[in-house]
Scaffold this motif. Sequence first.
Motif, PDB file in Angstrom:
ATOM      1  N   LEU A 299      -1.569 -26.573 -22.851  1.00  0.00           N
ATOM      2  CA  LEU A 299      -1.365 -25.128 -22.953  1.00  0.00           C
ATOM      3  C   LEU A 299      -2.557 -24.370 -22.380  1.00  0.00           C
ATOM      4  CD1 LEU A 299       0.261 -22.696 -24.016  1.00  0.00           C
ATOM      5  CD2 LEU A 299      -0.892 -23.011 -26.219  1.00  0.00           C
ATOM      6  N   ASN A 300      -3.752 -24.789 -22.739  1.00  0.00           N
ATOM      7  CA  ASN A 300      -4.952 -24.105 -22.253  1.00  0.00           C
ATOM      8  C   ASN A 300      -5.107 -24.247 -20.738  1.00  0.00           C
ATOM      9  OD1 ASN A 300      -5.610 -23.242 -24.824  1.00  0.00           O
ATOM     10  ND2 ASN A 300      -7.017 -24.930 -25.226  1.00  0.00           N
ATOM     11  N   ALA A 301      -4.733 -25.397 -20.208  1.00  0.00           N
ATOM     12  CA  ALA A 301      -4.815 -25.594 -18.758  1.00  0.00           C
ATOM     13  C   ALA A 301      -3.854 -24.659 -18.034  1.00  0.00           C
ATOM     14  CB  ALA A 301      -4.514 -27.042 -18.410  1.00  0.00           C
ATOM     15  N   SER A 302      -2.663 -24.483 -18.586  1.00  0.00           N
ATOM     16  CA  SER A 302      -1.690 -23.569 -17.980  1.00  0.00           C
ATOM     17  C   SER A 302      -2.226 -22.140 -17.969  1.00  0.00           C
ATOM     18  CB  SER A 302      -0.375 -23.636 -18.757  1.00  0.00           C
ATOM     19  OG  SER A 302       0.580 -22.738 -18.235  1.00  0.00           O
ATOM     20  N   HIS A 303      -2.824 -21.720 -19.083  1.00  0.00           N
ATOM     21  CA  HIS A 303      -3.412 -20.378 -19.139  1.00  0.00           C
ATOM     22  C   HIS A 303      -4.520 -20.222 -18.104  1.00  0.00           C
ATOM     23  CE1 HIS A 303      -2.098 -19.690 -23.599  1.00  0.00           C
ATOM     24  NE2 HIS A 303      -1.117 -19.589 -22.754  1.00  0.00           N
ATOM     25  N   LEU A 304      -5.340 -21.261 -17.970  1.00  0.00           N
ATOM     26  CA  LEU A 304      -6.455 -21.185 -17.038  1.00  0.00           C
ATOM     27  C   LEU A 304      -5.964 -21.096 -15.597  1.00  0.00           C
ATOM     28  CD1 LEU A 304      -9.552 -21.173 -16.884  1.00  0.00           C
ATOM     29  CD2 LEU A 304      -9.432 -23.654 -16.507  1.00  0.00           C
ATOM     30  N   ALA A 305      -4.893 -21.807 -15.277  1.00  0.00           N
ATOM     31  CA  ALA A 305      -4.361 -21.754 -13.916  1.00  0.00           C
ATOM     32  C   ALA A 305      -3.891 -20.350 -13.563  1.00  0.00           C
ATOM     33  CB  ALA A 305      -3.213 -22.753 -13.765  1.00  0.00           C
ATOM     34  N   THR A 306      -3.227 -19.701 -14.495  1.00  0.00           N
ATOM     35  CA  THR A 306      -2.789 -18.326 -14.264  1.00  0.00           C
ATOM     36  C   THR A 306      -3.991 -17.408 -14.045  1.00  0.00           C
ATOM     37  OG1 THR A 306      -0.830 -18.690 -15.638  1.00  0.00           O
ATOM     38  CG2 THR A 306      -1.474 -16.407 -15.225  1.00  0.00           C
ATOM     39  N   HIS A 307      -5.025 -17.586 -14.858  1.00  0.00           N
ATOM     40  CA  HIS A 307      -6.227 -16.767 -14.759  1.00  0.00           C
ATOM     41  C   HIS A 307      -6.951 -17.015 -13.433  1.00  0.00           C
ATOM     42  CE1 HIS A 307     -10.054 -15.222 -17.048  1.00  0.00           C
ATOM     43  NE2 HIS A 307      -9.811 -14.555 -15.951  1.00  0.00           N
ATOM     44  N   ALA A 308      -7.122 -18.291 -13.083  1.00  0.00           N
ATOM     45  CA  ALA A 308      -7.883 -18.637 -11.882  1.00  0.00           C
ATOM     46  C   ALA A 308      -7.187 -18.151 -10.611  1.00  0.00           C
ATOM     47  CB  ALA A 308      -8.095 -20.147 -11.821  1.00  0.00           C
ATOM     48  N   THR A 309      -5.869 -18.324 -10.533  1.00  0.00           N
ATOM     49  CA  THR A 309      -5.165 -17.906  -9.324  1.00  0.00           C
ATOM     50  C   THR A 309      -5.135 -16.374  -9.208  1.00  0.00           C
ATOM     51  OG1 THR A 309      -3.048 -18.129 -10.518  1.00  0.00           O
ATOM     52  CG2 THR A 309      -3.760 -19.981  -9.138  1.00  0.00           C
ATOM     53  N   ARG A 310      -5.020 -15.679 -10.327  1.00  0.00           N
ATOM     54  CA  ARG A 310      -5.088 -14.212 -10.281  1.00  0.00           C
ATOM     55  C   ARG A 310      -6.463 -13.756  -9.818  1.00  0.00           C
ATOM     56  NH1 ARG A 310      -7.424 -10.393 -12.630  1.00  0.00           N
ATOM     57  NH2 ARG A 310      -8.362 -11.762 -14.192  1.00  0.00           N
ATOM     58  N   LEU A 311      -7.493 -14.435 -10.290  1.00  0.00           N
ATOM     59  CA  LEU A 311      -8.854 -14.087  -9.899  1.00  0.00           C
ATOM     60  C   LEU A 311      -9.081 -14.366  -8.418  1.00  0.00           C
ATOM     61  CD1 LEU A 311     -11.376 -12.962 -11.271  1.00  0.00           C
ATOM     62  CD2 LEU A 311     -12.066 -15.310 -11.795  1.00  0.00           C
ATOM     63  N   GLU A 312      -8.549 -15.475  -7.935  1.00  0.00           N
ATOM     64  CA  GLU A 312      -8.654 -15.775  -6.504  1.00  0.00           C
ATOM     65  C   GLU A 312      -7.989 -14.678  -5.690  1.00  0.00           C
ATOM     66  OE1 GLU A 312      -7.257 -19.035  -3.119  1.00  0.00           O
ATOM     67  OE2 GLU A 312      -6.719 -19.373  -5.219  1.00  0.00           O
ATOM     68  N   LEU A 313      -6.836 -14.216  -6.130  1.00  0.00           N
ATOM     69  CA  LEU A 313      -6.130 -13.145  -5.433  1.00  0.00           C
ATOM     70  C   LEU A 313      -6.981 -11.878  -5.391  1.00  0.00           C
ATOM     71  CD1 LEU A 313      -3.421 -12.315  -4.108  1.00  0.00           C
ATOM     72  CD2 LEU A 313      -2.636 -11.640  -6.386  1.00  0.00           C
ATOM     73  N   ALA A 314      -7.637 -11.561  -6.529  1.00  0.00           N
ATOM     74  CA  ALA A 314      -8.473 -10.360  -6.593  1.00  0.00           C
ATOM     75  C   ALA A 314      -9.670 -10.462  -5.653  1.00  0.00           C
ATOM     76  CB  ALA A 314      -8.949 -10.137  -8.027  1.00  0.00           C
TER      77      ALA A 314
END
Length: 355
Positions: A299-314
């Motif tokens: 679960l935590n890995a899934s949350h982190l992936a969403t966070h990391a990819t959004r940050l990369e986009l920013a």
Amino acid sequence: MRDTTSSLLGRSTLTTSVLDDVASTSAEIDGDAQHDSRVTIRRLAAEGLLDLGLPGSAGSYSDQIHVLSDLASVCMTTAFTAWSHRMTVEYLVVHGADADRTEIVRRADRVGSTALAGTFRAAAGVSEIPVTVSPSATGRTANGFLSWASNLHADTIVVTGVQDETTGRRSLVSFDLGRAGVEVLPITGLLALDGSKSGAMRLSNVELVGGDDLRSPFEDFIADVRPKFLLFQTAFIVGLVSASLGNLDDLRGPAVALQSEVDEVRAEWRRLVTLLSEGGLALDRGERPDLRDVLRLRLNASHLATHATRLELAVRGGSAYLAGSATARRVREALFLPVQSPTEAQLRWELGASA
């Protein structure tokens, strides 16, 4: 220097040529439903990279985690299809009964599909197994509907759970998609993974034979494979995160305002990779990691992936917003994780129920 999973997990045995070839087809497998992922799966199997940790393999479960992570660092969809096949190999090598079928899948002469979403939900007490078996003139027939599975090629071998309508007994079976009564309902137009050959299956009076049955009792099978299933999923998730982190080094201009957030994501990634590595080592020792710990890690890995990819986009800005960019592909791939089985809702439910 790019921060990759290999820096913490140890470099996998994937060759640069394999990774380059996977990277070159990442856009195709992301958006082309006609892409044949079997080509890569068979290449990996031929190099002994999709049965690591199993009897007859020189490698370990930790090695398999490394391979899936490295694949996902260049194309998570490829890692996902390889994971689905690798799990089927696991089921048949450790729990299967038909030796010939097991070797066919192990060599990837025929690709495997793990169709256990409904079975795992039933094991967790969320729902009933969606496939039932009943007596027939020649033995048994299976009926039901499997709402999601991948690697659904014409010659794929599927593993799923079934429940006896008469006795209520639950068990595991394998069968091929070409068998009479099996109808594949392809799902296309996905945000990502269109090349993963995903879809639903309707089973209508599908005849089962003795060699279809896996030998392990239902509860033993679930207890053995579920931690491996979740750890291997986590492996390709942290590989996806590593790819985003590789684009978040040396921030400049206005992007420096995001540095603290990048540092937090990187620190959490390192923590999760350490936990993943510990889980792999436990499997290598023949131990079963605590299921609750593995559920939380997934679960935590899934949350982190969403966070990391959004940050990369920013950080990457407007060019990354183009649908064909690698960043946009990773954003779409991360969006799949909350709905992949076990879904975020199921993970939260199970963690709450076991508290």
